[in-house]
Scaffold this motif. Sequence first.
Motif, PDB file in Angstrom:
ATOM      1  N   LEU A  49       0.830  -1.211   0.000  1.00 17.59           N
ATOM      2  CA  LEU A  49       0.000   0.000   0.000  1.00 17.59           C
ATOM      3  C   LEU A  49       0.864   1.260   0.000  1.00 17.59           C
ATOM      4  O   LEU A  49       0.583   2.229  -0.704  1.00 17.59           O
ATOM      5  CB  LEU A  49      -0.900   0.009   1.233  1.00 17.59           C
ATOM      6  CG  LEU A  49      -2.263  -0.666   1.083  1.00 17.59           C
ATOM      7  CD1 LEU A  49      -2.933  -0.751   2.444  1.00 17.59           C
ATOM      8  CD2 LEU A  49      -3.150   0.108   0.114  1.00 17.59           C
ATOM      9  N   THR A  50       1.928   1.227   0.812  1.00 16.53           N
ATOM     10  CA  THR A  50       2.816   2.388   0.878  1.00 16.53           C
ATOM     11  C   THR A  50       3.405   2.682  -0.498  1.00 16.53           C
ATOM     12  O   THR A  50       3.367   3.817  -0.977  1.00 16.53           O
ATOM     13  CB  THR A  50       3.956   2.124   1.892  1.00 16.53           C
ATOM     14  OG1 THR A  50       3.363   1.750   3.135  1.00 16.53           O
ATOM     15  CG2 THR A  50       4.818   3.353   2.097  1.00 16.53           C
ATOM     16  N   ASP A  51       3.922   1.637  -1.147  1.00 15.24           N
ATOM     17  CA  ASP A  51       4.507   1.821  -2.472  1.00 15.24           C
ATOM     18  C   ASP A  51       3.488   2.342  -3.478  1.00 15.24           C
ATOM     19  O   ASP A  51       3.762   3.246  -4.254  1.00 15.24           O
ATOM     20  CB  ASP A  51       5.092   0.496  -2.987  1.00 15.24           C
ATOM     21  CG  ASP A  51       6.358   0.119  -2.240  1.00 15.24           C
ATOM     22  OD1 ASP A  51       6.982   1.033  -1.665  1.00 15.24           O
ATOM     23  OD2 ASP A  51       6.710  -1.075  -2.210  1.00 15.24           O
ATOM     24  N   GLU A  52       2.285   1.730  -3.425  1.00 19.57           N
ATOM     25  CA  GLU A  52       1.241   2.147  -4.358  1.00 19.57           C
ATOM     26  C   GLU A  52       0.908   3.628  -4.186  1.00 19.57           C
ATOM     27  O   GLU A  52       0.813   4.377  -5.148  1.00 19.57           O
ATOM     28  CB  GLU A  52      -0.036   1.364  -4.072  1.00 19.57           C
ATOM     29  CG  GLU A  52      -0.287   0.200  -5.006  1.00 19.57           C
ATOM     30  CD  GLU A  52      -1.606  -0.462  -4.653  1.00 19.57           C
ATOM     31  OE1 GLU A  52      -2.662   0.156  -4.836  1.00 19.57           O
ATOM     32  OE2 GLU A  52      -1.563  -1.609  -4.166  1.00 19.57           O
ATOM     33  N   LEU A  53       0.725   4.031  -2.918  1.00 23.72           N
ATOM     34  CA  LEU A  53       0.333   5.414  -2.650  1.00 23.72           C
ATOM     35  C   LEU A  53       1.444   6.389  -3.028  1.00 23.72           C
ATOM     36  O   LEU A  53       1.176   7.477  -3.547  1.00 23.72           O
ATOM     37  CB  LEU A  53      -0.069   5.581  -1.181  1.00 23.72           C
ATOM     38  CG  LEU A  53      -1.415   4.913  -0.834  1.00 23.72           C
ATOM     39  CD1 LEU A  53      -1.580   4.764   0.654  1.00 23.72           C
ATOM     40  CD2 LEU A  53      -2.570   5.735  -1.412  1.00 23.72           C
ATOM     41  N   ILE A  54       2.685   5.998  -2.805  1.00 23.88           N
ATOM     42  CA  ILE A  54       3.804   6.856  -3.208  1.00 23.88           C
ATOM     43  C   ILE A  54       3.778   7.027  -4.725  1.00 23.88           C
ATOM     44  O   ILE A  54       3.940   8.128  -5.251  1.00 23.88           O
ATOM     45  CB  ILE A  54       5.150   6.268  -2.723  1.00 23.88           C
ATOM     46  CG1 ILE A  54       5.252   6.415  -1.207  1.00 23.88           C
ATOM     47  CG2 ILE A  54       6.332   6.961  -3.409  1.00 23.88           C
ATOM     48  CD1 ILE A  54       6.479   5.775  -0.579  1.00 23.88           C
ATOM     49  N   HIS A  55       3.514   5.925  -5.401  1.00 23.08           N
ATOM     50  CA  HIS A  55       3.416   5.961  -6.866  1.00 23.08           C
ATOM     51  C   HIS A  55       2.311   6.933  -7.316  1.00 23.08           C
ATOM     52  O   HIS A  55       2.526   7.790  -8.171  1.00 23.08           O
ATOM     53  CB  HIS A  55       3.158   4.542  -7.367  1.00 23.08           C
ATOM     54  CG  HIS A  55       2.712   4.460  -8.804  1.00 23.08           C
ATOM     55  ND1 HIS A  55       3.592   4.632  -9.851  1.00 23.08           N
ATOM     56  CD2 HIS A  55       1.501   4.240  -9.354  1.00 23.08           C
ATOM     57  CE1 HIS A  55       2.930   4.509 -10.996  1.00 23.08           C
ATOM     58  NE2 HIS A  55       1.657   4.276 -10.723  1.00 23.08           N
TER      59      HIS A  55
END
Length: 682
Positions: A12-18
Amino acid sequence: MSSTIKDKIDKLTDELIHHNHLYYQESTSEISDFEFDQKLKQLEQLEKEHPEYKRDDSPTHRVGGTITKSFNTVYHKYPMLSLGNTYSKEDLVDFDKRVQKGLGTLDYEYICELKFDGVAISILYENGILKQAVTRGDGEKGDEVTNNVRTIRSLPLSFRQEVPKAFEVRGEVFMPKDVFANLNTEREKAGEALLANPRNTASGTLKMQDSSVVAERKLDCYLYTLLGEGLGNENHDTSLQLLEKWGFNVSPTYQKCATIEDVIAYINHWEQKRHELPVETDGIVIKVNRVEHQQELGFTAKSPRWAISYKYKSEAAESKLLNITYQVGRTGAITPVAELTPVQLAGTTVKRASLHNANEIERLDIRVGDFVFVEKGGEIIPKITGVNLDKRPKDSQPTTYLNKCPECGTELVRKEGEAVHYCPNVDACPPQVMGRVEHFISRNAMDIQHLGPKTIETLFKLNKISGIADLYDLTFEDVNGLLIEEEDLATGKVKKRSIKEKSAQNMIEALQESKNAPFESVLFGLGIRYVGKTVAEKLAEHFKTIDSLISASFDEIVNVHEIGERIAQSVVDFFTNPEHQELVARLKAAGLQMEVTVNEQTAALPQHFADKTVVVSGVFNEYGREELKDLIKAMGGKVAGSISGKTDFLIAGENMGPAKLEKAEKLGTTILSEADFKAMTS
Ligand SMILES: NC(=O)c1ccc[n+]([C@@H]2O[C@H](COP(=O)([O-])OP(=O)(O)OC[C@H]3O[C@@H](n4cnc5c(N)ncnc54)[C@H](O)[C@@H]3O)[C@@H](O)[C@H]2O)c1
Ligand SMILES: [Zn+2]
């Protein structure tokens, strides 16, 4: 178990950063705001339950944006924070309880405003003059975009009346809906890709390097915050009134609300009515009115405790699927379209929605006669998000995808691993032939002005043209008074306009003028597969005339520097086709350039850049960008797009990004100013 939770948090963290990166840096989005907010809430919840897995770079405890390297970085005097948001009215009641508890009194009130969907800006005024404008950035520091912000007409650059010596205003830069619609109409005429929505366009525009282009984009700005010492703004609404008095653009839609019930009434009042406003809005903002109260409540790391935003869910509606039709694009790609019973959605009547491709139809198992859910997100045309299975007719039949082109009857093909079906009949399928003509006239190819895709389409329909060569047989009478109908894809509304005498004249003149366009533009305009602009230039330079290119063998073509087998084969195939030979013959007869003409002036230029690679960056006073590139080529050089170890020269104009300059310096590239370059041409 715990490892899966850690994975979930990481993912989720990676997705949101993206998505943050796309949204704030690239000004685009892949998912709707609602989906983004759901994911963020999900992450927040998981982090709360498992703080040991919370990452330092988590988007839950910071403002989403960052600064870019193309502008000066400026620190904000007061941080520019985000706003807590919710899609639920119960949450608002909870918010009210928190406020009440925090203040320990019932003696407070709210100001409600609409939440304008644009880009936050902070503007400093000193001694009555607009001094500096900075984006929100990461909340602590942002990009200095003063020159771009100065182009906003409604923003005072100075004042006729007495104003305090120093103050800061904040607000939202946005692109009005009608400006956005006009911009897209223009782009459509020019055959350019359409922009998705006003917010992303405003955000992209604000970060452009050339403020004269920004000025053309007609951005606007609503102000909603006034900051500074001793300004006498004890309440939020006094701030708004002061801003109005000093001539700032304040949206008249704000309202004082004594209770949270009044707030909810305000929300309900604007839910539909907001679509009539000149600017896109995505919710409302509720602020505690008294500044003293605001100070008492304070801030979290990310947002004020004295304000919250209520966001309207992107609207969905239910409608009956009457039929599925199929459109053939200019490239032969097939798009299935849902034809619906007309339904009201986000202020417009919608009767069509995109179904994307066969996989999507299969995924939704969507059938004619079904009741479906339609949603309007950030996209131009609404989409179908699901089927109401409770209402499915008993006798409904699964959808079988079309297998023949609806325009020309050719059997459709689907390439390995691709979702989209294509019509392979490139030479005779009408929309594809139209696409070829549009490519021919486009800016990068023959650059024929005053002639747009809609005109081309109309001329095709009336059988006045059936291919590129027919363009040069068009007369003034053919186009004067031509009635053009434009249909809005989503609503089915048809706009009519007719071509006026002056425009008709311009069109014919532009066609005449295009006969002077250089050979490589003609070659590129023919639309030979794999022959892009650069390849066309290389072929023109090597073969000099169309005749020698036509008679060249595969081996001769493949021997040209940087031309591969795939391109060579495509060129040979193209010119072997008798129809294409006829096309070339007709264009030649019409007087188009079919060989390289050596411009005497440029041929005499000194060869200072012989075998050197040159990069051009920034803005120039005396030269257009294309002109500069042509001169470099005429001086023997190769033009490259970005600085690398292979770059010999960098011609640096004004407003060039400091990062680029730094890179060039590091790599030991020779840096030339505009004046240095000019001196080299003589
Ligand atoms: N779709 C995506 O991929 C994606 C990615 C990142 C962010 N987003 C969206 O952006 C939101 C996060 O952005 P955010 O942190 O800027 O929060 P926000 O946009 O929800 O709220 C803060 C901003 O609201 C704006 N605003 C508009 N009208 C205002 C008014 N009257 N008063 C005060 N402020 C007003 C200001 O620009 C302010 O900075 C998310 O909730 C999400 O919906 C979407
Ligand atoms: Zn076809």
